[in-house]
Scaffold this motif. Structure first.
Motif, PDB file in Angstrom:
ATOM      1  N   ALA A 239     -17.750  38.567  82.697  1.00 30.75           N
ATOM      2  CA  ALA A 239     -16.612  39.204  82.438  1.00 30.75           C
ATOM      3  C   ALA A 239     -15.978  39.287  81.062  1.00 30.75           C
ATOM      4  CB  ALA A 239     -15.546  38.079  83.274  1.00 30.75           C
ATOM      5  N   LEU A 240     -16.456  38.432  80.275  1.00 28.22           N
ATOM      6  CA  LEU A 240     -16.250  38.677  78.644  1.00 28.22           C
ATOM      7  C   LEU A 240     -17.220  39.817  78.201  1.00 28.22           C
ATOM      8  CD1 LEU A 240     -15.723  34.879  77.628  1.00 28.22           C
ATOM      9  CD2 LEU A 240     -13.835  36.410  77.867  1.00 28.22           C
ATOM     10  N   LEU A 241     -18.390  39.777  78.699  1.00 32.20           N
ATOM     11  CA  LEU A 241     -19.195  40.862  77.968  1.00 32.20           C
ATOM     12  C   LEU A 241     -18.608  42.399  78.742  1.00 32.20           C
ATOM     13  CD1 LEU A 241     -22.470  39.469  78.677  1.00 32.20           C
ATOM     14  CD2 LEU A 241     -21.777  40.245  76.475  1.00 32.20           C
ATOM     15  N   HIS A 242     -18.094  42.359  79.794  1.00 31.11           N
ATOM     16  CA  HIS A 242     -17.512  43.556  80.227  1.00 31.11           C
ATOM     17  C   HIS A 242     -16.184  44.074  79.295  1.00 31.11           C
ATOM     18  CE1 HIS A 242     -14.826  46.071  82.725  1.00 31.11           C
ATOM     19  NE2 HIS A 242     -16.016  46.675  83.051  1.00 31.11           N
ATOM     20  N   ALA A 243     -15.319  43.037  78.935  1.00 24.35           N
ATOM     21  CA  ALA A 243     -14.172  43.183  78.290  1.00 24.35           C
ATOM     22  C   ALA A 243     -14.638  43.263  76.827  1.00 24.35           C
ATOM     23  CB  ALA A 243     -13.205  41.774  78.172  1.00 24.35           C
ATOM     24  N   SER A 244     -15.506  43.047  76.134  1.00 25.28           N
ATOM     25  CA  SER A 244     -16.026  43.289  74.931  1.00 25.28           C
ATOM     26  C   SER A 244     -16.574  44.780  74.926  1.00 25.28           C
ATOM     27  CB  SER A 244     -17.055  42.445  74.547  1.00 25.28           C
ATOM     28  OG  SER A 244     -18.480  42.589  75.111  1.00 25.28           O
ATOM     29  N   VAL A 245     -17.273  45.079  75.849  1.00 24.93           N
ATOM     30  CA  VAL A 245     -17.722  46.640  75.895  1.00 24.93           C
ATOM     31  C   VAL A 245     -16.433  47.478  75.797  1.00 24.93           C
ATOM     32  CG1 VAL A 245     -18.599  48.489  77.343  1.00 24.93           C
ATOM     33  CG2 VAL A 245     -19.762  46.021  76.996  1.00 24.93           C
ATOM     34  N   TYR A 246     -15.524  47.361  76.562  1.00 30.59           N
ATOM     35  CA  TYR A 246     -14.199  47.898  76.542  1.00 30.59           C
ATOM     36  C   TYR A 246     -13.509  47.858  75.383  1.00 30.59           C
ATOM     37  CZ  TYR A 246      -9.742  49.179  79.263  1.00 30.59           C
ATOM     38  OH  TYR A 246      -8.901  49.743  79.799  1.00 30.59           O
ATOM     39  N   THR A 247     -13.468  46.847  74.793  1.00 26.06           N
ATOM     40  CA  THR A 247     -12.849  46.760  73.399  1.00 26.06           C
ATOM     41  C   THR A 247     -13.624  47.650  72.219  1.00 26.06           C
ATOM     42  OG1 THR A 247     -12.301  44.528  73.854  1.00 26.06           O
ATOM     43  CG2 THR A 247     -12.085  45.103  71.823  1.00 26.06           C
ATOM     44  N   ILE A 248     -15.064  47.559  72.546  1.00 21.25           N
ATOM     45  CA  ILE A 248     -15.740  48.371  71.526  1.00 21.25           C
ATOM     46  C   ILE A 248     -15.265  49.878  71.845  1.00 21.25           C
ATOM     47  CG2 ILE A 248     -17.977  49.277  71.019  1.00 21.25           C
ATOM     48  CD1 ILE A 248     -18.966  46.385  71.518  1.00 21.25           C
ATOM     49  N   LEU A 249     -15.335  50.427  72.819  1.00 19.94           N
ATOM     50  CA  LEU A 249     -15.044  51.546  73.219  1.00 19.94           C
ATOM     51  C   LEU A 249     -13.607  52.215  72.817  1.00 19.94           C
ATOM     52  CD1 LEU A 249     -16.536  51.808  77.050  1.00 19.94           C
ATOM     53  CD2 LEU A 249     -17.432  53.049  74.671  1.00 19.94           C
ATOM     54  N   ILE A 250     -12.587  51.165  72.915  1.00 23.21           N
ATOM     55  CA  ILE A 250     -11.308  51.544  72.401  1.00 23.21           C
ATOM     56  C   ILE A 250     -11.408  51.604  70.735  1.00 23.21           C
ATOM     57  CG2 ILE A 250      -8.989  50.488  71.944  1.00 23.21           C
ATOM     58  CD1 ILE A 250      -9.126  49.163  74.658  1.00 23.21           C
ATOM     59  N   THR A 251     -12.262  50.866  70.256  1.00 20.86           N
ATOM     60  CA  THR A 251     -12.113  50.971  68.914  1.00 20.86           C
ATOM     61  C   THR A 251     -12.844  52.297  68.221  1.00 20.86           C
ATOM     62  OG1 THR A 251     -12.339  48.241  68.723  1.00 20.86           O
ATOM     63  CG2 THR A 251     -12.940  49.636  66.756  1.00 20.86           C
ATOM     64  N   LEU A 252     -13.898  52.462  68.933  1.00 20.65           N
ATOM     65  CA  LEU A 252     -14.855  53.611  68.281  1.00 20.65           C
ATOM     66  C   LEU A 252     -13.884  54.892  68.549  1.00 20.65           C
ATOM     67  CD1 LEU A 252     -18.429  52.749  69.690  1.00 20.65           C
ATOM     68  CD2 LEU A 252     -17.446  52.728  67.358  1.00 20.65           C
ATOM     69  N   VAL A 253     -13.113  55.129  69.614  1.00 13.59           N
ATOM     70  CA  VAL A 253     -12.461  56.227  70.164  1.00 13.59           C
ATOM     71  C   VAL A 253     -11.053  56.095  69.046  1.00 13.59           C
ATOM     72  CG1 VAL A 253     -11.085  57.421  71.691  1.00 13.59           C
ATOM     73  CG2 VAL A 253     -13.154  56.604  72.515  1.00 13.59           C
ATOM     74  N   GLY A 254     -10.539  55.026  69.025  1.00 12.75           N
ATOM     75  CA  GLY A 254      -9.542  55.035  67.945  1.00 12.75           C
ATOM     76  C   GLY A 254      -9.931  55.418  66.639  1.00 12.75           C
ATOM     77  N   PHE A 255     -10.999  54.627  66.135  1.00 13.62           N
ATOM     78  CA  PHE A 255     -11.377  55.229  64.848  1.00 13.62           C
ATOM     79  C   PHE A 255     -11.870  56.476  64.539  1.00 13.62           C
ATOM     80  CE2 PHE A 255     -14.446  54.524  61.355  1.00 13.62           C
ATOM     81  CZ  PHE A 255     -13.505  53.869  60.370  1.00 13.62           C
ATOM     82  N   ALA A 256     -12.523  57.197  65.642  1.00 15.38           N
ATOM     83  CA  ALA A 256     -12.727  58.457  65.564  1.00 15.38           C
ATOM     84  C   ALA A 256     -11.485  59.347  65.250  1.00 15.38           C
ATOM     85  CB  ALA A 256     -13.597  59.073  66.743  1.00 15.38           C
ATOM     86  N   ILE A 257     -10.534  58.962  66.088  1.00 16.02           N
ATOM     87  CA  ILE A 257      -9.099  59.732  65.926  1.00 16.02           C
ATOM     88  C   ILE A 257      -8.769  59.529  64.481  1.00 16.02           C
ATOM     89  CG2 ILE A 257      -6.978  60.052  66.928  1.00 16.02           C
ATOM     90  CD1 ILE A 257      -7.946  59.273  69.638  1.00 16.02           C
TER      91      ILE A 257
END
Length: 222
Positions: free
Chosen positions: A19-37
């Motif tokens: 569950a924490l691994l899944h949440a970490s992937v979710y968090t990484i995606l938020i970070t990468l998309v947000g940082f690209a913007i």
């Protein structure tokens, strides 16, 4: 509570790990998309602040300084809870990503501005003498010189953005830290989920920093 209850339970940690691994992937995606913007929008802000049209430069300067001077938490609250009053409704994930991207765009704009200010005046004058359009001046002459030296500073904001994602839990985004708290509240054991979340934050932050160093070496002039 006896002494063994306070020890780190490896079996329990193993059960909650997926569950924490899944949440970490979710968090990484938020970070990468947000940082690209943030990278793109920050550059737009930096260029507009140099506009000879005073209303444009003053307006963008005010927006950047206002956002940098107010907490990220308030900004995501406004996007998620206040904007729907005016008919602008979005999911928690979208609101959180936009909020953190806009917040860090204002910081990256200052980094870009420092890079642009470091470009020698003669480079601008040469572009003007060659009758280059503003687009070609920035694309071919100014930006290649301005961005290389500021890559480390931009990388710092990538790591900072990742570590700020727990703020988004305030608008019900279940990122890594919120998932750890949810797991802890189900069993009243917080040691294992919070410890694992901290380890994930450390590993991912170090990985981001290593990635930035590789990019810095790749674009470094020989």
């Amino acid at each position: 509570m006896n002494g063994t209850d306070r020890l780190f339970d490896l079996g329990y940690a193993e059960r909650i790990l997926p569950a924490l691994l899944h949440a970490s992937v979710y968090t990484i995606l938020i970070t990468l998309v947000g940082f690209a913007i943030a990278l793109v929008l920050g550059l737009v802000f930096a260029v507009l602040r140099r506009s000879p049209i005073k209303p444009v430069s003053y307006t963008v300067t005010f927006i950047v300084e206002f956002i940098r001077s107010t907490p990220l938490l308030i900004q995501v609250y406004v996007i998620f809870y206040v904007l729907p009053v005016y008919g602008i409704t979005m999911s928690a994930l979208t609101a959180g990503t936009i909020g953190i991207a806009l917040h860090y765009a204002c910081y990256t704009s200052e980094v870009y501005r420092a890079g642009l200010n470091c470009v020698a005046r003669g480079q601008w004058e040469a572009a003007c003498a060659l009758s280059l359009s503003p687009w070609r001046t920035y694309r071919s002459i100014v930006l290649p010189q301005a961005i290389r030296p500021v890559i480390p500073a931009l990388g710092n904001y990538l790591v900072a953005m990742f570590k700020d994602t727990p703020v988004l839990s305030a608008i019900t985004v279940v990122e890594l830290m919120q998932q750890a708290k949810n797991i802890g509240s189900e069993t009243f054991r917080y040691l294992e989920p919070i410890t694992l979340a901290g380890v994930f934050f450390l590993i991912i932050s170090v990985s981001f920093a290593a990635l930035v160093r590789r990019v810095e070496r790749a674009v470094r002039l020989p």
